[in-house]
Design a protein around this motif. Sequence first.
Motif, PDB file in Angstrom:
ATOM      1  N   GLU A 147      -0.960 -17.791 -10.305  1.00 53.11           N
ATOM      2  CA  GLU A 147      -0.489 -16.538 -10.891  1.00 53.11           C
ATOM      3  C   GLU A 147      -0.524 -15.405  -9.851  1.00 53.11           C
ATOM      4  OE1 GLU A 147      -1.891 -13.387 -14.294  1.00 53.11           O
ATOM      5  OE2 GLU A 147      -2.241 -15.516 -14.679  1.00 53.11           O
ATOM      6  N   GLN A 151       2.406 -15.836  -7.581  1.00 57.08           N
ATOM      7  CA  GLN A 151       3.648 -15.449  -8.268  1.00 57.08           C
ATOM      8  C   GLN A 151       3.786 -13.926  -8.300  1.00 57.08           C
ATOM      9  OE1 GLN A 151       3.213 -17.514 -12.008  1.00 57.08           O
ATOM     10  NE2 GLN A 151       4.414 -19.258 -11.301  1.00 57.08           N
ATOM     11  N   GLU A 152       2.676 -13.230  -8.514  1.00 58.66           N
ATOM     12  CA  GLU A 152       2.709 -11.771  -8.526  1.00 58.66           C
ATOM     13  C   GLU A 152       3.052 -11.228  -7.143  1.00 58.66           C
ATOM     14  OE1 GLU A 152      -0.942 -10.217 -10.150  1.00 58.66           O
ATOM     15  OE2 GLU A 152      -0.675 -11.313 -12.026  1.00 58.66           O
ATOM     16  N   ASP A 209       4.827 -12.865  -4.820  1.00 60.86           N
ATOM     17  CA  ASP A 209       6.248 -13.161  -4.623  1.00 60.86           C
ATOM     18  C   ASP A 209       7.125 -12.151  -5.361  1.00 60.86           C
ATOM     19  OD1 ASP A 209       5.846 -15.307  -2.948  1.00 60.86           O
ATOM     20  OD2 ASP A 209       6.084 -16.822  -4.510  1.00 60.86           O
ATOM     21  N   SER A 210       6.749 -11.818  -6.580  1.00 59.42           N
ATOM     22  CA  SER A 210       7.510 -10.853  -7.371  1.00 59.42           C
ATOM     23  C   SER A 210       7.494  -9.479  -6.697  1.00 59.42           C
ATOM     24  CB  SER A 210       6.919 -10.764  -8.777  1.00 59.42           C
ATOM     25  OG  SER A 210       7.593  -9.802  -9.533  1.00 59.42           O
ATOM     26  N   ALA A 211       6.346  -9.082  -6.181  1.00 62.22           N
ATOM     27  CA  ALA A 211       6.242  -7.791  -5.480  1.00 62.22           C
ATOM     28  C   ALA A 211       7.090  -7.797  -4.213  1.00 62.22           C
ATOM     29  CB  ALA A 211       4.784  -7.482  -5.151  1.00 62.22           C
ATOM     30  N   LEU A 267       9.839  -9.526  -3.729  1.00 66.24           N
ATOM     31  CA  LEU A 267      11.243  -9.453  -4.134  1.00 66.24           C
ATOM     32  C   LEU A 267      11.611  -8.044  -4.584  1.00 66.24           C
ATOM     33  CD1 LEU A 267      11.677 -12.896  -5.914  1.00 66.24           C
ATOM     34  CD2 LEU A 267      12.534 -12.210  -3.657  1.00 66.24           C
ATOM     35  N   ASP A 268      10.699  -7.352  -5.258  1.00 71.25           N
ATOM     36  CA  ASP A 268      10.957  -5.960  -5.623  1.00 71.25           C
ATOM     37  C   ASP A 268      11.028  -5.088  -4.376  1.00 71.25           C
ATOM     38  OD1 ASP A 268      11.338  -6.230  -8.349  1.00 71.25           O
ATOM     39  OD2 ASP A 268       9.231  -5.897  -8.838  1.00 71.25           O
ATOM     40  N   SER A 271      15.157  -2.649  -9.018  1.00 77.61           N
ATOM     41  CA  SER A 271      14.413  -3.894  -9.229  1.00 77.61           C
ATOM     42  C   SER A 271      15.168  -5.072  -8.623  1.00 77.61           C
ATOM     43  CB  SER A 271      14.210  -4.159 -10.727  1.00 77.61           C
ATOM     44  OG  SER A 271      15.434  -4.527 -11.334  1.00 77.61           O
ATOM     45  N   TYR A 272      14.449  -6.168  -8.445  1.00 78.19           N
ATOM     46  CA  TYR A 272      15.059  -7.382  -7.923  1.00 78.19           C
ATOM     47  C   TYR A 272      16.124  -7.910  -8.878  1.00 78.19           C
ATOM     48  CZ  TYR A 272      15.693 -12.220  -6.590  1.00 78.19           C
ATOM     49  OH  TYR A 272      16.261 -13.430  -6.252  1.00 78.19           O
ATOM     50  N   GLU A 273      15.854  -7.838 -10.166  1.00 77.32           N
ATOM     51  CA  GLU A 273      16.818  -8.326 -11.158  1.00 77.32           C
ATOM     52  C   GLU A 273      18.152  -7.588 -11.041  1.00 77.32           C
ATOM     53  OE1 GLU A 273      17.404  -7.879 -15.906  1.00 77.32           O
ATOM     54  OE2 GLU A 273      15.417  -8.550 -15.278  1.00 77.32           O
ATOM     55  N   LYS A 315      19.955  -8.692  -7.823  1.00 78.77           N
ATOM     56  CA  LYS A 315      20.552 -10.024  -7.950  1.00 78.77           C
ATOM     57  C   LYS A 315      21.813  -9.988  -8.805  1.00 78.77           C
ATOM     58  CE  LYS A 315      19.325 -14.829  -8.467  1.00 78.77           C
ATOM     59  NZ  LYS A 315      18.300 -15.788  -8.791  1.00 78.77           N
TER      60      LYS A 315
END
Length: 175
Positions: A25, A28-29, A31-33, A35-36, A46-48, A51
């Motif tokens: 976890e 994953q956090e 990786d998410s940071a 990507l942001d 945001s990454y979303e 994309k």
Amino acid sequence: MKKDGDVINGMDDWESTLDNIDWKEVLQEIDSALLDNLAAELGFRSYELLKRASQMLTPDYYLIHLSDGRWGLWSPTHYKHQDPIFAHSREEMFALIQDGFQLPNEEAVQYVQETLDSVRQTQRCIQCGFEFDPGDPLREEWGMESGVKAPEQFCSPECAMESVVKQLKKDHGWE
């Protein structure tokens, strides 16, 4: 003053806490940071959103055409060790892709040309300054017919409302 037993008990608590961390976890956090952070580097909230505004070139690489006219090639899988690549024109981006990917045949060249043709240019929100895709289907959900002046200049309903409130405060001296 702490006693030796207190220090040992404190270390036991610390080790127990460490043993209970879900490292998957945490990664994953991280990786998410990352990507942001990539999204912010390209001017997106945001990454979303990045994309959704980008066009996939390969499963690992995406193209974006920014509001200032620059083209970007970025990778969510290689971002940790490879920054986005920028070009000032479509032709320059094509040359970078052709050199970087060593396009093997005319079919690959045609695919890259068609992909470049399909990339929509983003816009910059006049309220928050973030890039956004003016053709994003989700924008239709917040009512382009809502009467908001020039809604195409805003990335979100929140930014449009912020702008209206700001103008009302200015017009009525509430600032």
